[in-house]
Design a protein around this motif. Structure first.
Motif, PDB file in Angstrom:
ATOM      1  N   GLU A   1       0.801  -1.227   0.000  1.00  0.00           N
ATOM      2  CA  GLU A   1       0.000   0.000   0.000  1.00  0.00           C
ATOM      3  C   GLU A   1       0.835   1.279   0.000  1.00  0.00           C
ATOM      4  O   GLU A   1       0.288   2.387  -0.074  1.00  0.00           O
ATOM      5  CB  GLU A   1      -0.940   0.019   1.210  1.00  0.00           C
ATOM      6  CG  GLU A   1      -0.252   0.120   2.562  1.00  0.00           C
ATOM      7  CD  GLU A   1       0.132  -1.231   3.146  1.00  0.00           C
ATOM      8  OE1 GLU A   1       0.444  -1.285   4.349  1.00  0.00           O
ATOM      9  OE2 GLU A   1       0.121  -2.235   2.389  1.00  0.00           O
ATOM     10  N   CYS A   2       2.168   1.170   0.064  1.00  0.00           N
ATOM     11  CA  CYS A   2       3.034   2.355   0.096  1.00  0.00           C
ATOM     12  C   CYS A   2       2.976   3.095  -1.240  1.00  0.00           C
ATOM     13  O   CYS A   2       3.286   2.528  -2.287  1.00  0.00           O
ATOM     14  CB  CYS A   2       4.475   1.945   0.405  1.00  0.00           C
ATOM     15  SG  CYS A   2       5.627   3.338   0.415  1.00  0.00           S
ATOM     16  N   ARG A   3       2.594   4.360  -1.203  1.00  0.00           N
ATOM     17  CA  ARG A   3       2.454   5.167  -2.422  1.00  0.00           C
ATOM     18  C   ARG A   3       3.557   6.202  -2.582  1.00  0.00           C
ATOM     19  O   ARG A   3       3.802   6.691  -3.674  1.00  0.00           O
ATOM     20  CB  ARG A   3       1.089   5.873  -2.427  1.00  0.00           C
ATOM     21  CG  ARG A   3      -0.090   4.900  -2.500  1.00  0.00           C
ATOM     22  CD  ARG A   3      -0.115   4.197  -3.861  1.00  0.00           C
ATOM     23  NE  ARG A   3      -1.194   3.211  -3.925  1.00  0.00           N
ATOM     24  CZ  ARG A   3      -1.052   1.927  -3.678  1.00  0.00           C
ATOM     25  NH1 ARG A   3       0.146   1.460  -3.333  1.00  0.00           N
ATOM     26  NH2 ARG A   3      -2.067   1.104  -3.763  1.00  0.00           N
ATOM     27  N   ARG A   4       4.206   6.583  -1.469  1.00  0.00           N
ATOM     28  CA  ARG A   4       5.324   7.527  -1.520  1.00  0.00           C
ATOM     29  C   ARG A   4       6.472   6.947  -0.715  1.00  0.00           C
ATOM     30  O   ARG A   4       6.263   6.314   0.327  1.00  0.00           O
ATOM     31  CB  ARG A   4       4.930   8.893  -0.938  1.00  0.00           C
ATOM     32  CG  ARG A   4       3.780   9.588  -1.633  1.00  0.00           C
ATOM     33  CD  ARG A   4       3.579  11.003  -1.098  1.00  0.00           C
ATOM     34  NE  ARG A   4       3.407  11.016   0.364  1.00  0.00           N
ATOM     35  CZ  ARG A   4       3.175  12.119   1.059  1.00  0.00           C
ATOM     36  NH1 ARG A   4       3.101  13.291   0.458  1.00  0.00           N
ATOM     37  NH2 ARG A   4       3.019  12.065   2.378  1.00  0.00           N
ATOM     38  N   VAL A   5       7.688   7.190  -1.204  1.00  0.00           N
ATOM     39  CA  VAL A   5       8.848   6.657  -0.498  1.00  0.00           C
ATOM     40  C   VAL A   5       9.959   7.699  -0.470  1.00  0.00           C
ATOM     41  O   VAL A   5      10.177   8.429  -1.442  1.00  0.00           O
ATOM     42  CB  VAL A   5       9.347   5.339  -1.155  1.00  0.00           C
ATOM     43  CG1 VAL A   5       9.782   5.571  -2.600  1.00  0.00           C
ATOM     44  CG2 VAL A   5      10.479   4.717  -0.345  1.00  0.00           C
ATOM     45  N   LEU A   6      10.644   7.772   0.654  1.00  0.00           N
ATOM     46  CA  LEU A   6      11.847   8.591   0.799  1.00  0.00           C
ATOM     47  C   LEU A   6      13.058   7.665   0.791  1.00  0.00           C
ATOM     48  O   LEU A   6      13.037   6.608   1.425  1.00  0.00           O
ATOM     49  CB  LEU A   6      11.817   9.368   2.111  1.00  0.00           C
ATOM     50  CG  LEU A   6      10.719  10.405   2.289  1.00  0.00           C
ATOM     51  CD1 LEU A   6      10.652  10.848   3.743  1.00  0.00           C
ATOM     52  CD2 LEU A   6      10.968  11.608   1.384  1.00  0.00           C
ATOM     53  N   ILE A   7      14.091   8.061   0.071  1.00  0.00           N
ATOM     54  CA  ILE A   7      15.360   7.319   0.073  1.00  0.00           C
ATOM     55  C   ILE A   7      16.399   8.208   0.732  1.00  0.00           C
ATOM     56  O   ILE A   7      16.613   9.358   0.302  1.00  0.00           O
ATOM     57  CB  ILE A   7      15.821   6.952  -1.346  1.00  0.00           C
ATOM     58  CG1 ILE A   7      14.692   6.309  -2.160  1.00  0.00           C
ATOM     59  CG2 ILE A   7      17.037   6.040  -1.278  1.00  0.00           C
ATOM     60  CD1 ILE A   7      14.324   4.919  -1.750  1.00  0.00           C
ATOM     61  N   HIS A   8      17.058   7.697   1.765  1.00  0.00           N
ATOM     62  CA  HIS A   8      17.992   8.527   2.527  1.00  0.00           C
ATOM     63  C   HIS A   8      19.266   7.754   2.834  1.00  0.00           C
ATOM     64  O   HIS A   8      19.251   6.536   3.043  1.00  0.00           O
ATOM     65  CB  HIS A   8      17.341   8.977   3.834  1.00  0.00           C
ATOM     66  CG  HIS A   8      18.195   9.911   4.635  1.00  0.00           C
ATOM     67  ND1 HIS A   8      18.532  11.174   4.200  1.00  0.00           N
ATOM     68  CD2 HIS A   8      18.787   9.752   5.855  1.00  0.00           C
ATOM     69  CE1 HIS A   8      19.283  11.762   5.109  1.00  0.00           C
ATOM     70  NE2 HIS A   8      19.469  10.919   6.114  1.00  0.00           N
ATOM     71  N   ASP A   9      20.393   8.489   2.872  1.00  0.00           N
ATOM     72  CA  ASP A   9      21.688   7.902   3.208  1.00  0.00           C
ATOM     73  C   ASP A   9      21.876   7.897   4.720  1.00  0.00           C
ATOM     74  O   ASP A   9      21.761   8.950   5.372  1.00  0.00           O
ATOM     75  CB  ASP A   9      22.829   8.708   2.581  1.00  0.00           C
ATOM     76  CG  ASP A   9      22.764   8.721   1.069  1.00  0.00           C
ATOM     77  OD1 ASP A   9      22.354   7.702   0.490  1.00  0.00           O
ATOM     78  OD2 ASP A   9      23.111   9.757   0.462  1.00  0.00           O
ATOM     79  N   ALA A  10      22.201   6.754   5.297  1.00  0.00           N
ATOM     80  CA  ALA A  10      22.468   6.682   6.733  1.00  0.00           C
ATOM     81  C   ALA A  10      23.632   7.581   7.126  1.00  0.00           C
ATOM     82  O   ALA A  10      23.734   8.005   8.276  1.00  0.00           O
ATOM     83  CB  ALA A  10      22.757   5.238   7.139  1.00  0.00           C
TER      84      ALA A  10
END
Length: 403
Positions: free
Chosen positions: A104-113
């Protein structure tokens, strides 16, 4: 719209290996906790983030999970956390993270640790802009002259006003990013960030203002940013107070939330008495005057100004001057309207704006038992106390020139 964050902690850290005696940067500690924890805590405190996927090296997955869970036992995140292994390339790790998202995820953030200093306001800017684009990146305008060269010969000077240094978190519509992964895989393309895949596949990528404090730990010189110790900081408090009169004017807002059927507010800006008191308290922590000095009601720029946007400016100044927020206590005083129906939403929204967990953001509502101007239903007032820490000031607080 269901939103999750993928935190990429699967890098090899080869550029730092010598300086860290082989310890991968995601496992380096800052303020007593590993880097892979810090950004997760920031995202988890935001109401719009429903869960987190952590991507770690296959050979150190259990080590990473154990370190993370040790931190979570002391400071529960309140959102589900899933784990998966990384791949050889960044885009492989990103793909692994995408495959671990709920359907159901429609938006995603991608982030560097390796960017442990990410803030909630920056993240919210990315999410807000995602309403208009397939993907959004935060960027810092380039200030140096950039030249393109082949070997030792300069071929051209690039137009500096068109150049940005790109950061994370990068935000995407999940379906668009998933399709972009398939496109670059089909064509054998290697990329350095997720937005590049979307650009290659024809998606629309927007850019919002990044933050210079959102640094990435990459080189040995960057390790100095992790040496801050609680002993080098001093506690500070700020007290804010604001009043607005009822009358024909602006629709009532408190903490950025419209108060349905509330009295109208006479004000130059949007009249959000709670955020105005909060900004004064933050400025008090910096010893930097009050909002009347920075956003005067004689300036047409602030006519009906959104107080949430003004608060973002003040928070940028706080970070610029080394302030770390710890707790906020807010009181709204009015005879009318009754605020109980909105209290939870106001508290949740203010906590997200500040990047604090809700249990570090308190809201009280009270009356003055029919006494004074609030008791006579002539107006409303707010009182806010902020506690935080900042590095020992060596000069008067200064503000970036971005305004």
């Amino acid at each position: 719209m269901s939103t999750w964050t993928i935190i990429l902690a699967g890098g090899s850290g080869s550029r730092l290996a010598e300086a860290t005696s082989g310890v991968k940067k995601q496992f380096l500690h800052y303020l007593g906790r590993p880097l892979l924890w810090h950004s997760a805590a920031t995202f988890a405190a935001m109401p719009s983030i429903e869960g987190i996927v952590m991507v770690a090296p296959a050979e150190e997955l259990e080590t990473a999970r154990a370190l993370f869970n040790e931190c979570a036992a002391q400071s529960p995140l309140g959102v589900p956390v899933r784990w998966t292994v990384g791949g050889r390339r960044r885009q492989d790790s990103s793909a692994q993270g995408l495959a671990s998202l709920p359907a159901e995820c429609r938006r995603v953030l991608i982030h560097d640790a390796a960017r442990p200093f990410v803030s909630a306001p920056l993240t919210q800017r990315v999410l807000d802009a995602l309403e208009c684009f397939d993907g959004v990146v935060p960027g810092i305008p380039v200030t140096d002259t950039i030249k393109q060269a082949q070997q030792d010969l300069v071929s051209t000077t690039l137009p500096r006003h068109e150049l940005f240094a790109i950061q994370t978190p990068q935000g995407f519509r999940t379906a668009a990013l998933d399709q972009a992964h398939k496109t670059v895989a089909d064509h054998g393309i290697d990329v350095t960030d997720d937005a590049s895949m979307l650009e290659y596949s024809g998606g629309r990528v927007g850019v919002v203002a990044g933050e210079r404090s959102n640094c990435k730990i990459t080189t040995a010189e960057d390790l100095r940013m992790l040496t801050a110790s609680p002993s080098t900081r001093i506690p500070c408090t700020g007290w804010g107070y604001d009043v607005h009169r009822y009358g024909a004017g602006r629709p009532m807002k408190l903490g950025g939330i419209p108060i349905t059927n509330g009295p109208e507010i006479i004000a130059h800006s949007d009249g959000d008495v709670l955020l105005h008191a909060l900004m004064d308290a933050l400025l008090g922590c910096l010893g930097a005057g009050d909002i009347g000095e920075h956003f005067p009601d004689t300036d047409p720029r602030w006519d009906n100004a959104n107080s949430s946007a003004l608060l973002t400016d003040v928070l940028d100044w706080c970070r610029f001057n080394g302030l770390i927020l710890r707790h906020v206590d807010m009181t709204v005083v009015c005879q009318t309207p009754k605020l109980q129906p909105w209290k939870h939403q106001i508290r949740k929204t203010v906590a997200a704006l500040l990047g604090l967990a809700e249990h570090h953001c308190n809201l009280k509502a009270t009356t003055e038992e029919g006494l004074g101007f609030t008791g006579h239903k002539e107006g409303i007032k707010a009182i806010v106390l902020v506690t935080g820490e900042r590095e020992t000031p060596t000069h008067e607080s200064t503000f970036p020139e971005s305004r």
